[in-house]
Design a protein around this motif. Structure first.
Motif, PDB file in Angstrom:
ATOM      1  N   GLU A   1      -2.289   0.271   8.077  1.00  0.00           N
ATOM      2  CA  GLU A   1      -1.483  -0.848   7.585  1.00  0.00           C
ATOM      3  C   GLU A   1      -0.243  -0.320   6.846  1.00  0.00           C
ATOM      4  OE1 GLU A   1      -3.397  -3.362   4.731  1.00  0.00           O
ATOM      5  OE2 GLU A   1      -1.583  -4.560   4.389  1.00  0.00           O
TER       6      GLU A   1
ATOM      7  N   HIS B   1       2.539  -7.053   4.616  1.00  0.00           N
ATOM      8  CA  HIS B   1       1.175  -6.553   4.789  1.00  0.00           C
ATOM      9  C   HIS B   1       0.683  -6.938   6.174  1.00  0.00           C
ATOM     10  CE1 HIS B   1      -0.141  -5.559   0.545  1.00  0.00           C
ATOM     11  NE2 HIS B   1       1.012  -6.176   0.327  1.00  0.00           N
ATOM     12  N   THR B   2      -0.405  -6.256   6.605  1.00  0.00           N
ATOM     13  CA  THR B   2      -1.200  -6.808   7.698  1.00  0.00           C
ATOM     14  C   THR B   2      -2.591  -7.042   7.142  1.00  0.00           C
ATOM     15  OG1 THR B   2      -1.792  -4.602   8.456  1.00  0.00           O
ATOM     16  CG2 THR B   2       0.093  -5.648   9.537  1.00  0.00           C
TER      17      THR B   2
ATOM     18  N   HIS C   1       0.825  -1.220   0.000  1.00  0.00           N
ATOM     19  CA  HIS C   1       0.000   0.000   0.000  1.00  0.00           C
ATOM     20  C   HIS C   1       0.856   1.267   0.000  1.00  0.00           C
ATOM     21  CE1 HIS C   1      -3.225  -2.859   0.797  1.00  0.00           C
ATOM     22  NE2 HIS C   1      -2.411  -3.382   1.696  1.00  0.00           N
TER      23      HIS C   1
ATOM     24  N   ARG D   1       4.819 -13.101   0.223  1.00  0.00           N
ATOM     25  CA  ARG D   1       4.040 -12.017   0.818  1.00  0.00           C
ATOM     26  C   ARG D   1       3.629 -12.478   2.207  1.00  0.00           C
ATOM     27  NH1 ARG D   1      -1.138  -8.626  -1.548  1.00  0.00           N
ATOM     28  NH2 ARG D   1      -2.332  -8.563   0.390  1.00  0.00           N
TER      29      ARG D   1
HETATM   30 ZN   LIG Z   1      -2.395  -5.189   2.605  1.00  0.00          ZN
END
Ligand SMILES: [Zn+2]
Length: 386
Positions: A200, A255-256, A182, A322
């Motif tokens: 995030e 990522h979260t 993001h 990821r």
């Molecule tokens: Zn994400």
């Protein structure tokens, strides 16, 4: 046509021997125009491999099969021709390649029929090429670019781990691209309530910076795909391109996760793969190691490792993983993630996973046992054993 048979001599025999040499059934510099014992044995081997009746002679059917066999993949444009479909070894190579990647071509029968054409069109669509179902230079290049990354069965798996083994266990001098997800106009998962003002995008950038520091300390060249507050959000395809252009050895996207149900929690990792069981073998190994290390070192719930055909994973040409490090929407995960010491443990786990990927399997160590702060010592010790 009278079968060409043992004892014959002439240009037709010379041609047969050339094709057989191209298939490595005769020595490369075989030459000659005698249909000798060696030729007969090669013809029999060829017939057997193609499911033809094995008589050691070249009749009409064997001749057609030999003619088709001379085509090497990429040497001519392939397309769905009507009513007489193209056939050849190049078509078979294409079909096997597409099958390995999980596209439905039916059986690899060396015939460029409608099903092969549809599979090629699907591949083209996913690669952003014009989906015309024909296999010209652009499609050939796209297939070749993916060549080293996407693999099928066990023999390939062994070759890939061989390549890593030969590279040696050291992390020094390797290039790792870290991709904080993001950013810019896209904050990722946002939790509007409560004490956490991390989005995030902010949280994973913090993780990425910590990871960058740890890896750099172990002698790794590190590059992030974005800064802390970029203007735009870089599309995944561009992030993959960046890693490719840097010739990265490893790609790690951070990522979260988020879910409407606050009870959803835990860590999951993703590597390239399709529903048909096709997988990037080194990507899968890296994802598995990172997953196990994080679970062991942080106590996050184990949401396991999964195969996905996401662009980010499909377009990167190196082992790529990821990581979804917990759910921001889970009060438990969130409370842990806001603790910087917890984030350091996550980062140590990822470094340990990357290091283990470079250790030969027989010298692999138990999960949770690598002391990341002593990585240089471990690397030195394991180099001495060699
Ligand atoms: Zn994400």
């Amino acid at each position: 046509m009278r079968p060409i048979r043992p004892g014959d001599q002439g240009p037709a025999v010379a041609e047969i021997r050339t094709v057989l040499a191209g298939l490595e059934l005769l020595p490369a510099q075989a030459g000659g125009d005698d249909y000798d014992d060696q030729t007969e044995r090669a013809v029999r081997a060829f017939q057997q491999s193609r499911g033809l009746s094995v008589d050691g002679r070249v009749g009409a059917e064997t001749w057609r099969a030999l003619d088709a066999a001379r085509w090497r993949f990429g040497a001519r444009a392939l397309y769905h021709a009507v009513p007489e479909p193209l056939t050849g070894e190049d078509v078979r190579s294409l079909q096997e390649r597409l099958l390995e990647m999980g596209y439905d071509v039916g059986r690899a029968d060396a015939i460029y029929g409608i099903r092969t054409s549809r599979a090629v069109a699907q591949f083209q669509r996913e690669m952003g090429l014009k989906p015309d179902g024909s296999c010209g230079p652009h499609t050939v290049n796209a297939l070749r670019r993916l060549g080293r990354k996407v693999v099928g069965g066990r023999p390939q798996w062994l070759r890939e781990s061989d390549a890593i083994r030969q590279a040696g266990p050291t992390l020094v001098g390797r290039t790792v691209v870290i991709d904080p997800g993001h950013g810019g106009t896209d904050p990722g998962v946002v939790v509007p309530d409560g004490t956490l003002h991390w989005t995030e995008a902010d949280l994973v950038h913090d993780l990425a910076s910590r990871l960058e520091g740890r890896l750099a300390a172990a002698g790794v060249r590190v590059q992030l795909t974005r800064g802390p507050s970029p203007g735009d959000c870089l599309p995944d395809a561009d992030r993959a391109q960046l890693a490719n252009s840097l010739g990265a050895d490893v790609f790690i996207s951070l990522h979260t996760d988020g879910h409407a149900n606050p009870e959803a929690e835990g860590v999951a990792t993703y590597h390239y793969g399709t529903d048909n069981g096709v997988t990037s073998a080194t990507g899968e190994r890296l994802a598995g190691l990172v997953q196990r290390e994080i679970v062991a070192r942080t106590g996050l719930r184990d949401c396991r490792t999964h195969a996905k055909a996401w662009e980010l994973l499909r377009l990167t040409r190196m082992p790529a993983v990821r990581v979804e490090v917990g759910y921001l929407t889970s009060p438990d995960d969130r409370a842990r993630l806001v603790d910087p010491r917890f984030r350091d443990r996550v980062v140590e786990a990822i470094v340990a996973g990357v290091q283990r990927m470079y250790l030969p399997i027989e010298r692999d160590v138990p999960t949770g046992s690598i002391d990341v702060s002593e990585l240089r010592a471990i690397v030195a010790a394991s180099t001495v054993v060699d």
